[in-house]
Design an enzyme around this catalytic site. Sequence first.
Site, PDB file in Angstrom:
ATOM      1  N   HIS A 131      35.102  38.056  40.981  1.00 19.21           N
ATOM      2  CA  HIS A 131      36.584  38.138  40.675  1.00 19.21           C
ATOM      3  C   HIS A 131      36.907  39.834  40.301  1.00 19.21           C
ATOM      4  CE1 HIS A 131      35.837  37.363  36.435  1.00 19.21           C
ATOM      5  NE2 HIS A 131      36.648  38.297  36.194  1.00 19.21           N
ATOM      6  N   ASP A 160      31.557  32.117  40.883  1.00 24.97           N
ATOM      7  CA  ASP A 160      32.136  33.433  40.647  1.00 24.97           C
ATOM      8  C   ASP A 160      31.002  34.401  40.507  1.00 24.97           C
ATOM      9  OD1 ASP A 160      33.720  35.563  40.027  1.00 24.97           O
ATOM     10  OD2 ASP A 160      34.326  34.655  37.995  1.00 24.97           O
ATOM     11  N   GLN A 172      38.697  39.563  27.694  1.00 28.29           N
ATOM     12  CA  GLN A 172      39.212  40.545  28.766  1.00 28.29           C
ATOM     13  C   GLN A 172      38.191  41.906  28.530  1.00 28.29           C
ATOM     14  OE1 GLN A 172      41.153  38.880  27.263  1.00 28.29           O
ATOM     15  NE2 GLN A 172      42.614  38.130  28.887  1.00 28.29           N
ATOM     16  N   GLY A 173      37.765  42.258  29.874  1.00 31.74           N
ATOM     17  CA  GLY A 173      36.711  43.433  29.725  1.00 31.74           C
ATOM     18  C   GLY A 173      35.358  42.976  29.946  1.00 31.74           C
ATOM     19  N   ASP A 174      35.060  41.704  29.611  1.00 28.27           N
ATOM     20  CA  ASP A 174      33.604  41.140  29.481  1.00 28.27           C
ATOM     21  C   ASP A 174      33.378  40.393  30.860  1.00 28.27           C
ATOM     22  OD1 ASP A 174      33.020  42.284  26.996  1.00 28.27           O
ATOM     23  OD2 ASP A 174      34.039  40.357  25.941  1.00 28.27           O
ATOM     24  N   SER A 175      34.448  40.276  31.719  1.00 28.05           N
ATOM     25  CA  SER A 175      33.713  39.698  33.009  1.00 28.05           C
ATOM     26  C   SER A 175      32.694  40.409  33.547  1.00 28.05           C
ATOM     27  CB  SER A 175      34.983  39.588  33.702  1.00 28.05           C
ATOM     28  OG  SER A 175      36.023  38.626  33.393  1.00 28.05           O
TER      29      SER A 175
END
Length: 276
Positions: A83, A136, A230-233
């Site tokens: 993603h 993913d 958020q931001g760690d994906s």
Amino acid sequence: MRCSLAKAVTGGLAMVAAAAVLPLAAPTPAAADRIVVGGTPVDVADNPWVVALSSRARFGGTRGGQFCGGVVVGRSTVLTAAHCMSAEVLGGPPSRRDDLKVVVGRNDLLAKDGKEIPVRRVAINPGHNSVTNAGDAAVLTLATPLPQRNVIPMARQGDSAYTPETRATVYGWGDTTGAGHYARTLRAAQVRVLPDSLCKQAYPGTSEGTYLAASMLCAGERPGGRDACQGDSGGPLVARGRLVGLVSWGSGCGWAGSPGVYTRISAVLRPLGLGH
């Protein structure tokens, strides 16, 4: 980022990742250590396989263009979340994002040390389902190879590192509170691999997502407080010295009863051509 249901281009180590640029609702997170949603600062020199993904043209210079994490699994190979490479996140296909780079050996996103290596090719897992978030994962091929010491081994099917209650560590530069406070320097949070039964109960197929044990893994602490955000994906979940997961999605950051969901590495090796 991490989708919250895809903690992606919005943030930290409280992690989530499924849909991409969606902000998370942010009720007060559980009160355990509140750094990186339950994390502490670490030195990238001690964890040289942790990398940041950057595009200043798309995300600006405030955080050096960082929007997702990744992990070095071969001298020219980086894994991240599929993603993170979506048109929704990048504003178009990866091939049009000329300044897409992998940032290696840089603790502080605004420092000048380390290297920014261009991405030569992006391959999305053909089995990725953007609705369920299954599979993913994506492979980034680097323009310049890295030293072997940057490479972390990957856990294969049946590896003991997937055993429930195994201690694991998740890394990232994302949101540290679940309320939009992003880290400039690398953070890590200690979590546990959780049983599939608990994860299925947390995500049975509602609007918050569906946990699919065949391609997913979840980790955190039962009381909450430690998680990706958020931001760690796309960042790594490491257990017993092996890569077991990539930050993928979840509900909130560090909430009790809503553990972080990760891409199960053993499930994507063959589809990505890494299963030899």
